[in-house]
Scaffold this motif. Structure first.
Motif, PDB file in Angstrom:
ATOM      1  N   ASN A 193       0.846  -1.190   0.000  1.00  0.00           N
ATOM      2  CA  ASN A 193       0.000   0.000   0.000  1.00  0.00           C
ATOM      3  C   ASN A 193       0.883   1.242   0.000  1.00  0.00           C
ATOM      4  O   ASN A 193       1.912   1.260   0.678  1.00  0.00           O
ATOM      5  CB  ASN A 193      -0.916   0.036   1.230  1.00  0.00           C
ATOM      6  CG  ASN A 193      -2.036  -0.971   1.138  1.00  0.00           C
ATOM      7  OD1 ASN A 193      -2.703  -1.089   0.114  1.00  0.00           O
ATOM      8  ND2 ASN A 193      -2.248  -1.712   2.201  1.00  0.00           N
ATOM      9  N   PRO A 194       0.475   2.271  -0.743  1.00  0.00           N
ATOM     10  CA  PRO A 194       1.276   3.501  -0.738  1.00  0.00           C
ATOM     11  C   PRO A 194       1.189   4.196   0.621  1.00  0.00           C
ATOM     12  O   PRO A 194       0.205   4.047   1.347  1.00  0.00           O
ATOM     13  CB  PRO A 194       0.627   4.347  -1.838  1.00  0.00           C
ATOM     14  CG  PRO A 194      -0.766   3.836  -1.959  1.00  0.00           C
ATOM     15  CD  PRO A 194      -0.708   2.375  -1.600  1.00  0.00           C
ATOM     16  N   ALA A 195       2.220   4.943   0.937  1.00  0.00           N
ATOM     17  CA  ALA A 195       2.227   5.704   2.191  1.00  0.00           C
ATOM     18  C   ALA A 195       1.180   6.812   2.112  1.00  0.00           C
ATOM     19  O   ALA A 195       0.991   7.440   1.068  1.00  0.00           O
ATOM     20  CB  ALA A 195       3.613   6.294   2.444  1.00  0.00           C
ATOM     21  N   LEU A 196       0.521   7.029   3.233  1.00  0.00           N
ATOM     22  CA  LEU A 196      -0.492   8.068   3.345  1.00  0.00           C
ATOM     23  C   LEU A 196      -0.045   9.080   4.394  1.00  0.00           C
ATOM     24  O   LEU A 196       0.472   8.695   5.435  1.00  0.00           O
ATOM     25  CB  LEU A 196      -1.841   7.471   3.754  1.00  0.00           C
ATOM     26  CG  LEU A 196      -2.414   6.408   2.827  1.00  0.00           C
ATOM     27  CD1 LEU A 196      -3.628   5.748   3.461  1.00  0.00           C
ATOM     28  CD2 LEU A 196      -2.769   7.031   1.480  1.00  0.00           C
ATOM     29  N   GLN A 236      -8.977  12.041  14.115  1.00  0.00           N
ATOM     30  CA  GLN A 236      -9.009  12.947  12.970  1.00  0.00           C
ATOM     31  C   GLN A 236     -10.051  12.489  11.956  1.00  0.00           C
ATOM     32  O   GLN A 236     -10.784  13.301  11.395  1.00  0.00           O
ATOM     33  CB  GLN A 236      -7.639  13.038  12.307  1.00  0.00           C
ATOM     34  CG  GLN A 236      -7.591  13.962  11.111  1.00  0.00           C
ATOM     35  CD  GLN A 236      -8.088  15.368  11.394  1.00  0.00           C
ATOM     36  OE1 GLN A 236      -8.762  15.966  10.554  1.00  0.00           O
ATOM     37  NE2 GLN A 236      -7.787  15.920  12.553  1.00  0.00           N
ATOM     38  N   PHE A 237     -10.148  11.180  11.743  1.00  0.00           N
ATOM     39  CA  PHE A 237     -11.150  10.665  10.810  1.00  0.00           C
ATOM     40  C   PHE A 237     -12.563  10.981  11.305  1.00  0.00           C
ATOM     41  O   PHE A 237     -13.463  11.277  10.513  1.00  0.00           O
ATOM     42  CB  PHE A 237     -10.976   9.163  10.597  1.00  0.00           C
ATOM     43  CG  PHE A 237      -9.782   8.803   9.737  1.00  0.00           C
ATOM     44  CD1 PHE A 237      -9.010   9.755   9.094  1.00  0.00           C
ATOM     45  CD2 PHE A 237      -9.425   7.472   9.581  1.00  0.00           C
ATOM     46  CE1 PHE A 237      -7.917   9.401   8.307  1.00  0.00           C
ATOM     47  CE2 PHE A 237      -8.343   7.108   8.794  1.00  0.00           C
ATOM     48  CZ  PHE A 237      -7.594   8.069   8.151  1.00  0.00           C
ATOM     49  N   ALA A 254      -6.606  11.180   1.907  1.00  0.00           N
ATOM     50  CA  ALA A 254      -5.913  10.134   2.674  1.00  0.00           C
ATOM     51  C   ALA A 254      -6.908   9.285   3.450  1.00  0.00           C
ATOM     52  O   ALA A 254      -6.737   8.066   3.552  1.00  0.00           O
ATOM     53  CB  ALA A 254      -4.891  10.763   3.615  1.00  0.00           C
ATOM     54  N   ARG A 255      -7.932   9.906   4.003  1.00  0.00           N
ATOM     55  CA  ARG A 255      -8.964   9.155   4.734  1.00  0.00           C
ATOM     56  C   ARG A 255      -9.648   8.151   3.806  1.00  0.00           C
ATOM     57  O   ARG A 255      -9.820   6.973   4.156  1.00  0.00           O
ATOM     58  CB  ARG A 255      -9.988  10.119   5.328  1.00  0.00           C
ATOM     59  CG  ARG A 255     -11.138   9.425   6.033  1.00  0.00           C
ATOM     60  CD  ARG A 255     -12.082  10.474   6.626  1.00  0.00           C
ATOM     61  NE  ARG A 255     -13.259   9.869   7.177  1.00  0.00           N
ATOM     62  CZ  ARG A 255     -14.489  10.077   6.736  1.00  0.00           C
ATOM     63  NH1 ARG A 255     -14.702  10.897   5.714  1.00  0.00           N
ATOM     64  NH2 ARG A 255     -15.503   9.484   7.311  1.00  0.00           N
ATOM     65  N   ALA A 256     -10.028   8.588   2.614  1.00  0.00           N
ATOM     66  CA  ALA A 256     -10.684   7.696   1.652  1.00  0.00           C
ATOM     67  C   ALA A 256      -9.751   6.545   1.266  1.00  0.00           C
ATOM     68  O   ALA A 256     -10.175   5.385   1.201  1.00  0.00           O
ATOM     69  CB  ALA A 256     -11.119   8.473   0.417  1.00  0.00           C
ATOM     70  N   ALA A 257      -8.481   6.850   1.027  1.00  0.00           N
ATOM     71  CA  ALA A 257      -7.516   5.812   0.657  1.00  0.00           C
ATOM     72  C   ALA A 257      -7.280   4.847   1.812  1.00  0.00           C
ATOM     73  O   ALA A 257      -7.177   3.627   1.603  1.00  0.00           O
ATOM     74  CB  ALA A 257      -6.197   6.457   0.220  1.00  0.00           C
ATOM     75  N   GLY A 300      -9.945  -0.439   5.853  1.00  0.00           N
ATOM     76  CA  GLY A 300     -11.237  -0.430   6.528  1.00  0.00           C
ATOM     77  C   GLY A 300     -11.204   0.536   7.704  1.00  0.00           C
ATOM     78  O   GLY A 300     -10.208   1.214   7.945  1.00  0.00           O
ATOM     79  N   PRO A 301     -12.306   0.613   8.443  1.00  0.00           N
ATOM     80  CA  PRO A 301     -12.362   1.563   9.553  1.00  0.00           C
ATOM     81  C   PRO A 301     -11.437   1.163  10.701  1.00  0.00           C
ATOM     82  O   PRO A 301     -11.244  -0.011  10.988  1.00  0.00           O
ATOM     83  CB  PRO A 301     -13.827   1.530   9.992  1.00  0.00           C
ATOM     84  CG  PRO A 301     -14.369   0.248   9.468  1.00  0.00           C
ATOM     85  CD  PRO A 301     -13.558  -0.120   8.269  1.00  0.00           C
ATOM     86  N   THR A 302     -10.884   2.174  11.346  1.00  0.00           N
ATOM     87  CA  THR A 302     -10.021   1.932  12.507  1.00  0.00           C
ATOM     88  C   THR A 302     -10.888   1.636  13.727  1.00  0.00           C
ATOM     89  O   THR A 302     -12.022   2.107  13.810  1.00  0.00           O
ATOM     90  CB  THR A 302      -9.146   3.162  12.809  1.00  0.00           C
ATOM     91  OG1 THR A 302      -9.995   4.268  13.042  1.00  0.00           O
ATOM     92  CG2 THR A 302      -8.199   3.466  11.676  1.00  0.00           C
TER      93      THR A 302
END
Length: 144
Positions: free
Chosen positions: A45-48, A74-75, A111-114, A120-122
């Protein structure tokens, strides 16, 4: 939620996805706010990069579970804003007219969408009141 369960859920989420979290400086144009950038990466996965506002100075590279809880906070703020940059900026104590505020909002939304698409959700295990009072899961995470 029991404190050990909250910590266990955060650590399990990190381990399940192979997540690593580094800390970087925020956009200097945001001013003297308490922002830090969490750089979330994992294999395949790419860094966010997500700017979080760490009012209590909790973000530490040696405590990824605490950083994940900050990321979740933050999310939640982004979700509460419902895509409205002005609402988010006011909640974070930022000037919605500043170009840096608008830029960081757009970066955080992307970043949140990615993040949600990749992981998935934290786990949502620390309430705002626990943060403010340094109680329950917040206290346990700070003590790691």
């Amino acid at each position: 939620m029991a404190v050990p369960e909250a910590v266990r859920r955060l650590k399990a989420f990190i381990a399940a996805h192979g997540i690593e979290i580094a800390i970087d400086a925020p956009d200097p144009e945001l001013g003297g706010f308490d922002g830090v950038v969490l750089v979330v990466s994992a294999p395949q996965n790419p860094a966010l990069r997500i700017t979080v506002f760490d009012e209590y100075g909790d973000a530490r590279p040696d405590n990824p579970a605490l950083c994940l809880a900050l990321l979740n906070m933050q999310f939640r703020e982004l979700g509460d804003a419902g895509g409205e940059m002005g609402r988010w900026a006011i909640a974070e104590g930022l000037d919605p007219e500043m170009a840096a505020t608008q830029r960081v909002f757009g970066q955080n939304e992307a970043a949140r969408a990615a993040f949600l698409a990749a992981y998935g959700p934290t786990p949502d295990v620390v309430s705002d009141l626990d943060w403010q009072l340094n109680a329950g899961p917040a206290q346990a995470l700070r003590g790691l």
